[in-house]
Write a protein that holds these residues in place. Structure first.
Motif, short mmCIF file in Angstrom:
data_model
loop_
_atom_site.label_atom_id
_atom_site.label_comp_id
_atom_site.label_asym_id
_atom_site.label_seq_id
_atom_site.Cartn_x
_atom_site.Cartn_y
_atom_site.Cartn_z
N LYS A 164 -5.07 11.28 20.47
CA LYS A 164 -4.38 10.32 21.34
C LYS A 164 -4.58 8.91 20.81
CE LYS A 164 -4.00 8.93 26.15
NZ LYS A 164 -4.50 9.12 27.51
N ARG A 165 -5.80 8.59 20.39
CA ARG A 165 -6.04 7.27 19.81
C ARG A 165 -5.22 7.06 18.54
NH1 ARG A 165 -11.45 8.29 21.39
NH2 ARG A 165 -11.96 9.07 19.30
N GLU A 166 -5.09 8.11 17.72
CA GLU A 166 -4.27 8.00 16.52
C GLU A 166 -2.81 7.73 16.86
OE1 GLU A 166 -4.87 11.59 14.33
OE2 GLU A 166 -6.68 10.83 13.33
N ARG A 167 -2.28 8.41 17.88
CA ARG A 167 -0.88 8.20 18.29
C ARG A 167 -0.68 6.79 18.81
NH1 ARG A 167 -0.87 13.54 20.79
NH2 ARG A 167 -1.30 12.48 22.72
N VAL A 168 -1.64 6.31 19.61
CA VAL A 168 -1.52 4.95 20.15
C VAL A 168 -1.57 3.95 19.01
CG1 VAL A 168 -2.72 3.23 21.56
CG2 VAL A 168 -2.40 5.53 22.44
N GLN A 169 -2.47 4.17 18.05
CA GLN A 169 -2.58 3.26 16.90
C GLN A 169 -1.29 3.29 16.07
OE1 GLN A 169 -5.04 1.14 16.45
NE2 GLN A 169 -4.01 0.27 14.68
N GLN A 171 1.70 3.92 17.20
CA GLN A 171 2.73 3.21 17.96
C GLN A 171 2.56 1.70 17.81
OE1 GLN A 171 2.40 4.68 21.95
NE2 GLN A 171 3.91 6.29 21.63
N LYS A 172 1.30 1.26 17.80
CA LYS A 172 1.05 -0.17 17.64
C LYS A 172 1.46 -0.65 16.25
CE LYS A 172 -2.82 -0.75 20.80
NZ LYS A 172 -4.25 -1.07 20.91
N ASP A 173 1.29 0.22 15.25
CA ASP A 173 1.63 -0.15 13.89
C ASP A 173 3.13 -0.10 13.63
OD1 ASP A 173 -1.03 -0.49 13.41
OD2 ASP A 173 -1.32 1.43 12.40
#
Length: 185
Positions: A164-169, A171-173
């Motif tokens: 989940k943290r990877e997906r959020v990161q 999306q931010k990128d």
């Protein structure tokens, strides 16, 4: 008076140094295995309490039996009483507290340097050791299976949180490379 104040301050400082030991409990936050172990112990407290009760009853039972065997059936001493010679059991080595300690060390399979000397005492000592081995091995599979389940669950939750943290990161990128996105289809 100054020495008393300094003595109290010294005790407080020593207490603070000892309190640093409790920092080890911070490790529970970082290790899934320790968290799973703690959760397993919290979930199995009734079974572990029953185990402690059974062990306590076994210790008291075997301590009493060995105490009776060693004091009543051990060596006797001839005593003159009312112009008669009677034989009174004589025991210099086994008190009930010694028997209790012996029972606790035997049933938990630790061992003790003092052993019963009478035949019945040795027989009950053997039964005490066998009961200890059987009693202590019974809850192990239950606790281990519970720990394995909690540990797997904890690892799975950590993996899901990491993804989940990877997906959020991502999306931010600027790009989202998850399932169902336009790029992935």
């Amino acid at each position: 008076e100054d020495y008393q104040i300094m003595g109290k301050a010294g005790k407080i400082i020593r207490l603070m140094k000892v309190m640093k030991i409790f920092r080890v409990y911070k490790l529970f936050r970082h290790f899934a295995g320790l968290q799973s172990l703690l959760y397993t112990l919290q979930q199995a407290y009734k079974e572990l309490g029953l185990l402690m009760h059974i062990i306590g009853v076994g210790i008291l039972t075997f301590a009493s039996l060995v105490y009776i065997c060693e004091t009543e059936m051990g060596p006797s001493v001839a005593v003159q009483w009312n112009n008669k010679t009677i034989f009174v059991p004589h025991n210099d080595t086994w008190t009930f507290l010694d028997c209790f300690w012996w029972g606790m060390m035997t049933i938990t399979t630790v061992g003790y340097d003092s052993n019963p000397t009478t035949f019945l005492g040795k027989l009950f000592g053997g039964f005490c050791a066998l009961l200890g081995v059987f009693t202590l091995t019974l809850p192990i599979p239950i606790v281990v299976n519970s720990f394995a389940g909690f540990y797997k669950n904890r690892l799975w939750r950590n993996e899901v949180a990491h993804k989940k943290r990877e997906r959020v990161q991502a999306q931010k990128d600027g790009g989202y490379a998850g399932m169902g996105s336009a790029e992935g289809e």
